[in-house]
Scaffold this active site. Sequence first.
Site, PDB file in Angstrom:
ATOM      1  CD1 TRP A 350       2.040  36.491 -77.549  1.00  0.00           C
ATOM      2  CD2 TRP A 350       0.148  35.365 -77.182  1.00  0.00           C
ATOM      3  NE1 TRP A 350       2.374  35.166 -77.385  1.00  0.00           N
ATOM      4  CE2 TRP A 350       1.231  34.456 -77.162  1.00  0.00           C
ATOM      5  CE3 TRP A 350      -1.142  34.880 -76.978  1.00  0.00           C
ATOM      6  CZ2 TRP A 350       1.064  33.089 -76.923  1.00  0.00           C
ATOM      7  CZ3 TRP A 350      -1.305  33.514 -76.758  1.00  0.00           C
ATOM      8  CH2 TRP A 350      -0.211  32.641 -76.724  1.00  0.00           C
ATOM      9  CG  ASP A 351       4.701  37.443 -74.239  1.00  0.00           C
ATOM     10  OD1 ASP A 351       4.317  37.317 -75.400  1.00  0.00           O
ATOM     11  OD2 ASP A 351       5.813  37.030 -73.842  1.00  0.00           O
ATOM     12  CD  GLU A 477       6.523  32.149 -81.986  1.00  0.00           C
ATOM     13  OE1 GLU A 477       7.728  31.866 -81.854  1.00  0.00           O
ATOM     14  OE2 GLU A 477       6.018  33.188 -81.540  1.00  0.00           O
ATOM     15  CE  LYS A 587       9.102  29.131 -79.346  1.00  0.00           C
ATOM     16  NZ  LYS A 587       9.187  30.455 -79.982  1.00  0.00           N
ATOM     17  CD  GLN A 588       3.733  29.293 -77.485  1.00  0.00           C
ATOM     18  OE1 GLN A 588       4.843  29.363 -77.971  1.00  0.00           O
ATOM     19  NE2 GLN A 588       3.179  30.271 -76.828  1.00  0.00           N
TER      20      GLN A 588
HETATM   21  C1  BGC Z   1       6.840  32.598 -77.790  1.00  0.00           C
HETATM   22  C2  BGC Z   1       5.832  33.688 -78.079  1.00  0.00           C
HETATM   23  C3  BGC Z   1       6.093  34.846 -77.156  1.00  0.00           C
HETATM   24  C4  BGC Z   1       7.523  35.333 -77.305  1.00  0.00           C
HETATM   25  C5  BGC Z   1       7.864  36.437 -76.335  1.00  0.00           C
HETATM   26  C6  BGC Z   1       8.229  33.162 -77.941  1.00  0.00           C
HETATM   27  O1  BGC Z   1       9.143  32.181 -77.580  1.00  0.00           O
HETATM   28  O2  BGC Z   1       6.645  31.511 -78.661  1.00  0.00           O
HETATM   29  O3  BGC Z   1       4.539  33.181 -77.877  1.00  0.00           O
HETATM   30  O4  BGC Z   1       5.218  35.869 -77.424  1.00  0.00           O
HETATM   31  O5  BGC Z   1       8.379  34.250 -77.034  1.00  0.00           O
HETATM   32  O6  BGC Z   1       7.782  36.004 -75.018  1.00  0.00           O
END
Ligand code: BGC
Length: 755
Positions: A350-351, A477, A587-588
């Site tokens: 989704w980035d 996450e 985490k975010q």
């Molecule tokens: C993040 C995800 C992201 C992935 C790839 C993970 O650390 O939590 O949101 O999509 O990294 O960048």
Amino acid sequence: MTWKIEDNSLDNQQLLVNESLFSLGNGYLGVRGNFEEGYREDYLSIRGIYINGFYDETDIQYGEKLYGFPEKQEKMVNIIDSQEVLIYLDDEAFSLFEGEVIDFSRTLYLEKGYVQRNIHWRSPQGKEVKIQFKRLVSFSTQELFAIEIMIEPIDGIQEVKVISEVEGDVRNFVDDNDPRVASGHAKRLTVREIEEREGFSIIKSKTEVTNLEVSCVSSVFINHQTSHQRTVKETSVSESFTCETGKPIRFTKYNVYTDTRKHGKQLVDKAVEIQKELSIQPFQAIVKQQESYLNAFWELTDIKINGDEEMQRGIRFNLYQLLQSAGKDGLSNIAAKGLSGEGYEGHYFWDTEIYMFPLFLMTQPKIAKSLLLQRYSLLDAARARAKEMGHQQGALYPWRTITGKESSAYFPAGTAQYHISADIAYSFIQYYLVTKDEAFLKEYIAEVLFETARLWIDAGHMRNGKFRIDNVTGPDEYTCIVNNNYYTNSMAKYNLLWAVKVFNQLQDTDVMEEIMVKLHLDKAEVKNWLQAGENMYLPFNEALQINEQDDTFLQKAVWDLESTPKDQFPLLLHYHPLTLYRYQVCKQADTVLAHFLLEDEEDLDIIKNTFDYYENITTHDSSLSYCVHSIMSSKLGYTSKAYDYFSKTALLDLNNTHGNTKDGLHLANMGGTWLAIIFGFCGLRVKENGIHFQPKLPQQWEALSFKLRYQKRILELDLNQEYVIYKLISGENLTIYHNEKEILLEQHETVKYLM
Ligand code: BGC
């Protein structure tokens, strides 16, 4: 100073980081910044060349495999290595790790698009030489990686020998202890054809499982040569030259890569054809083309900051790397690490949609469109995945993928992130709002919105008058498999209501009739979308006056971040997932992100309370986190915080602050730097009634200026501490909103407003 990145380190750890920082790419081909002549033997190096979307599959080994778990994982493959060029001075090998390095510099030129190394070196036996290496991956000829080396013998050298190699025996990098890097079998490519033809060194290789082919056709030219020998071995071709030493020696190596996905079965012939076209172009001409491509890019995409050189360099570096990473052919997307390294195995997440797409959308819409077309091409795969996951209808985009198959082996933080389907829908909607491209709406957007809307209807359910979505994971996450994740529900709501809107807009047209037939869609379904969207349950806590991350988040214990030792971060590398899931720790912060993307969903005081609450429990262990906090700090008037968070995004890779830049650059964070300036400091929002700005320049900056494309127009904004100037550079008159006040921009006119 702010147009170049320089690092002269010869330390192993920094060299690994520099392999990513000095990587070159064009969206199709990517080359890590390895030294042509190699390092010391005991040094670790991740040597790599990649093609965006060129992949193999490996079996996923599960101890306990349950229904619907993906069986295979797609992996970006490290392809044929053409980086090697060894230089001998009378049989003494040139190496920066022996003899005396009198002078050494390595520079990436952001407006010219190449990396240059300048070396002044004395060999252990006292021979002196100056060598200049230049390398580029061409934006104009996507298949080309070119190297030029100038060798100037200074003292005591009778003969210079240059050995150039193309090696087919390559491997991927593995690290069994880091979930963000590949583990398991590393050898994915086998040489199938190797030959010399018409003066070219040719290697064609095939992947183990997917049977995709890649070829490298390499041509070498050197002046003042006295002898030349080519040796074709089992997996490599090497060419060696000896040269007179009276004059500077110029060596060039053009490596042309093609693959079956892009060039079809005749990939070698295609590469030979490209080589022949290139043979009349000196390196200097290729450099010129590179510069003019980049001039056009920077003309629209550059952001100028006065009074903060470090950040200026940071943002330019990030924008440049985004350009290098973005697939531009509709066949490929943007991998989490771009083409700079093997972290996250070349997967698209989704980035792209939430962090990188907006930059392209508002400055390089052609690239934005090709990214959407690539997602559209995966719609059938997303439909199939929805079926596999037990849904009767709809499209479920996989969490991480290259060709549309789910490649995540850990479903709680992978497949369960259903929000990716809404994120993709969101970017299609943004595209429409910014371009008003009606043809694209009919041909692509409608179908994507309808199919993703169907997913929500199937994944959720109505209960007590509210539409609920259970057992999903939001972007955070550290909290998995929850009911009614605020982010997911609010994005799904937007998805559903826009599907209805587009349906209504196109209703009774021939196009809509065709779509209805193709999708077996009837009006009753659209009614369901409306009902679900309008009644979407969005968790809210009365006592705290904040949105809850999900139904149970606020009932958990709060993680004690203050007492957690620094070396325990990122938490994901030190705690079992279940431990993390039991706590309020992010985490975010995904609720904060939802408030950024959909700010009209809540009142400002709720948004503020929510930010204040989650900020205290967010680790920013994900590099995607800082930019969102910067944007929301700007919105909420926390100006110094906004700048602090921003500075973390701008320099995250340049300073290797996450400690894993060696595995590749953090592309989403790089897109986040742009978001933090444009959506954060300048308060841009793209809404149905137009484009809105609420600018607040950070105290640290004297001035800021940039351009944006919007609905066939180009706007320019110049900001300083007192006022902002809006200018309509091209296109018809436009009404915009400055601090919610309507203003009319007329062509070539400027208007000035106090901040
Ligand atoms: C993040 C995800 C992201 C992935 C790839 C993970 O650390 O939590 O949101 O999509 O990294 O960048």
